[in-house]
Structure formats: structure tokens, C-alpha cells
Scaffold this active site. Structure first.
Site, PDB file in Angstrom:
ATOM      1  N   TYR A  27      -3.167   3.541   2.865  1.00  9.32           N
ATOM      2  CA  TYR A  27      -3.053   3.858   4.295  1.00  9.32           C
ATOM      3  C   TYR A  27      -4.238   4.677   4.790  1.00  9.32           C
ATOM      4  CZ  TYR A  27      -1.648   6.451   8.441  1.00  9.32           C
ATOM      5  OH  TYR A  27      -1.644   7.032   9.689  1.00  9.32           O
ATOM      6  N   TYR A  58       0.834  -1.199   0.000  1.00  3.61           N
ATOM      7  CA  TYR A  58       0.000   0.000   0.000  1.00  3.61           C
ATOM      8  C   TYR A  58       0.868   1.247   0.000  1.00  3.61           C
ATOM      9  CZ  TYR A  58       0.943   0.554   5.056  1.00  3.61           C
ATOM     10  OH  TYR A  58       1.547   0.720   6.279  1.00  3.61           O
ATOM     11  N   CYS A  59       0.268   2.348  -0.522  1.00  3.11           N
ATOM     12  CA  CYS A  59       0.874   3.673  -0.390  1.00  3.11           C
ATOM     13  C   CYS A  59      -0.109   4.531   0.405  1.00  3.11           C
ATOM     14  CB  CYS A  59       1.199   4.275  -1.759  1.00  3.11           C
ATOM     15  SG  CYS A  59      -0.230   4.555  -2.826  1.00  3.11           S
ATOM     16  N   PHE A  60      -0.116   5.826   0.208  1.00  5.51           N
ATOM     17  CA  PHE A  60      -0.983   6.655   1.045  1.00  5.51           C
ATOM     18  C   PHE A  60      -2.461   6.490   0.695  1.00  5.51           C
ATOM     19  CE2 PHE A  60      -3.051  10.713   2.251  1.00  5.51           C
ATOM     20  CZ  PHE A  60      -2.881  10.598   3.622  1.00  5.51           C
TER      21      PHE A  60
END
Length: 363
Positions: free
Chosen positions: A123, A94-96
Site C-alpha cells: 500500500y 498487498y499489505c502495508f
């Protein structure tokens, strides 16, 4: 092939391994217990791309990103990711927001023949889910607050109970001015995330949940307001332990066990502990009053000397008794007088232990 997911509940209940590709500075501010940080962009690269996005738009940011992604950088990133995936083939990345960085990471991995799913919404979506769950569980779980004077063994009882949440353990701090441990405290976000996950897991089965009576702050970690409200409304169980017994427990935990925290330091552990104790005592000087503080500080110096020269930790017992009588017990009495919470049970340490066995067990 596994697909991308938005099943946050399953991720957290199963402690699913998470590959966090955000920049290190983002990870340090807040992440999840099962996450490891292997970033697509380092802090400096993230800052440069953010500036390009702000001044020239998304395409300029993307172009700069690929310009910064030299062969050397990509090779290093892939090496980290492959090690993580080999160790955690059932995980997710995952990223933001589950956007560009996640898709680029997946693209780079697919070029290596690896399909690794991502978390939809990233996130931000997971964090919002945990905040929502925290609110929900604080309103629905039947909490029971374990209360008692300092040194009554409340934390031991919490850890002994089958259904409980150890706030001090999560905060890595014992809660008082003397409560620092040898572990760094988590960020506020990580503290909240861990509480939410623990409550979510407890909600999967019915029954009371024991939680220790705490003030708003545990070291630098603040109890979430929704949890504070729930704890103030929950019934109490009172642990009643004699003063001398409480003082001996405190000496065991803070002196005998406390010395171990300084084992790897060049200075003698006894000296380090003694300096820390006096520093912590000074933090509550105003609350103690000048004369009381002076007497306690002199007694503490004497006890430090006794430990250093004779290895006698029992010299601290009178110091602790005085500190309890002149400060901690009075603060506790004041809070109890203001409390309108129902008292479910009161008894000795062993009696409360039996009560927890009967009332806070897995059904």
C-alpha cells in the site's frame, strides 16, 4: 505463473482487482477504488502483534501471529481469499509495505495450491506513486475550470464533457452547505487517490480536461494543495444562466430529487427534507445576518408546509432566489473579482456545452 509486480501504472489504468490483507482499520483510513479488504489480521490481533513487536522484537511478533492463527482463523481467511481469487484471478494482494503479511498470505494460499502474486512495496508504495502522479498531472494536464453562479448546471456540464473530472462526484457531496447526498463521503486519502487515478487515465490522451470551479472544501473533503494551485492558474469558461432558471434547477436537484434520499426512513420524506433544509440554513446564519436569516427561515417553513400539504415544490423558488441574491451570488462575485484567470469562453448553458464538445473531447 504470474509474478509479483511493481507496475503501479498498469494496475491503476486497468482497475486491476486488489486483495487488501491489512486490518480493517487501516483499510478504512485509505485504500484504492479497485481494492477489497479481506484481512489477515483483525484490528485486535494487529494491535496485539504490534505491541509484541514494540516490546519484544520482530520474532516475538511473528511467534504471536502464528499462535493467534488458529485452524479456525486460517480456514476463515482462506475461504474469503479463495472467493476473491475465483472472482478476480488476474488480481494481486498487498499489505502495508509488501512485507510479512503479504508473504504469510501467499504462503497460506500456496499450501492450498494457489499462487497469487503480491504488489512489491504494498500500500505504501502505491500511495506514494499516486501522490507523485497527482503532482505530475496537475502540472502537465491542460485544465479548464468551468465557472458560474450556483445553479448554472456546472456539474451537469462536467459530466457531459468527454474529458473531465467530477470532483463533487468523487467527494459524494455537492459542495455547498446544502450539498449532502445519500452517500457517505470518502476518507481524505481515498478522495486524493481517486482524483490521482482519474487524472492518470486522462493523461493517456492529449486534450483539455474540464474541471468544476470548487472551493477548498467539498463537504469534509479538501482539495489537494497541488490541485488547488493548478486550478487557480488554469483558464476559465463562464456559464451564464438567468437567476430564475438557476433557482428552478436547484429546486429540481435539491427538493424533487432530494426527497428520494429519505424514501427508506420511517418519518415522512417531506418532513425529513424540511428539517434538513432548516438545519443547513442555520449553518450559514451568521453569514446571512440575523434579519435576512429570519426572513429566509420563515419563507422556508412556508415552502415546507406547501410541499407537505400540496406537493408543490415551486414554493421553494422564491426562497432559493433570495438565498442566491443574499448569499451565494455575492460570494461568487467576490471570488471572481479577486481572480486573475484568463477567460477562454463565456456563454449560455447550451453554448458552453457546444464549446466543451469542440474543446474537451477525446482526440
Amino acid at each position: 505463473m504470474r509474478t509479483d509486480t511493481a507496475n503501479f501504472k498498469k494496475l491503476f489504468l486497468e482497475d486491476t482487482p486488489l486483495l487488501d490483507v491489512r486490518a480493517p482499520i487501516e483499510f478504512s483510513r485509505g485504500a484504492f477504488p479497485s481494492a477489497d479488504n479481506y484481512p489477515l489480521l483483525d484490528n485486535h490481533q494487529r494491535e496485539l502483534i504490534g505491541t509484541a513487536y514494540k516490546h519484544s522484537g520482530p520474532q516475538a511478533a511473528i511467534d504471536l501471529g502464528w499462535e493467534l492463527a488458529t485452524e479456525e482463523v486460517i480456514t476463515a481467511r482462506l475461504a474469503y481469499w479463495k472467493r476473491f481469487i475465483n472472482h478476480s484471478p488476474n488480481g494481486y494482494l498487498y499489505c502495508f509495505r509488501g512485507g510479512l503479511r503479504s508473504r504469510i498470505s501467499q504462503k497460506l494460499l500456496r499450501a492450498e495450491g494457489i499462487d497469487y502474486p503480491m504488489i512489491k512495496g504494498g500500500y505504501k508504495a502505491m500511495r506514494n506513486y499516486l501522490l507523485s502522479e497527482l503532482e505530475k498531472q496537475c502540472k502537465s494536464l491542460p485544465l479548464v475550470v468551468i465557472s458560474g453562479y450556483t445553479g448554472s448546471g456546472k456539474t451537469e456540464l462536467i459530466n457531459w464533457a468527454q474529458r473531465s473530472i467530477d470532483l463533487e462526484g468523487i467527494a459524494k457531496h455537492r459542495g455547498s452547505s446544502f450539498g449532502r447526498t445519500d452517500s457517505e463521503q470518502p476518507s481524505q486519502i481515498n478522495f486524493e487517490n481517486r482524483i490521482s487515478i482519474d487524472l492518470l487515465k486522462l493523461s493517456q490522451q492529449p486534450g483539455n480536461v474540464a474541471i468544476e470551479d470548487e472551493s477548498r472544501l467539498i463537504g469534509c473533503c479538501a482539495l489537494p494543495p497541488t490541485l488547488q494551485t493548478a486550478m487557480k492558474a488554469a483558464p476559465r469558461v463562464l456559464v451564464e444562466v438567468p437567476l430564475e432558471e438557476r433557482a428552478k434547477r436547484i429546486v429540481r436537484d435539491y427538493i424533487n430529487e432530494g426527497l428520494k434520499r429519505f424514501a427508506a426512513i420511517e418519518k415522512p420524506p417531506v418532513q425529513c427534507l424540511g428539517e434538513e433544509l432548516r438545519f443547513n440554513l442555520n449553518k450559514i446564519q451568521k453569514r446571512l445576518g440575523g434579519q435576512c436569516y429570519k426572513q429566509l427561515d420563515e419563507a422556508l417553513i412556508s415552502a415546507n408546509r406547501e410541499l407537505e400539504h400540496h406537493g408543490n415544490s415551486e414554493a421553494y423558488i422564491p426562497v432559493v432566489v433570495s438565498l442566491l441574491q443574499n448569499y451565494y451570488d455575492g460570494s461568487y462575485n467576490h471570488l471572481m473579482e479577486k481572480s486573475k484567470q484568463e477567460i477562454l469562453f463565456r456563454g449560455t448553458y447550451s453554448e458552453v456545452q457546444q464549446w466543451l464538445m469542440d474543446s474537451c473531447q477525446v482526440n
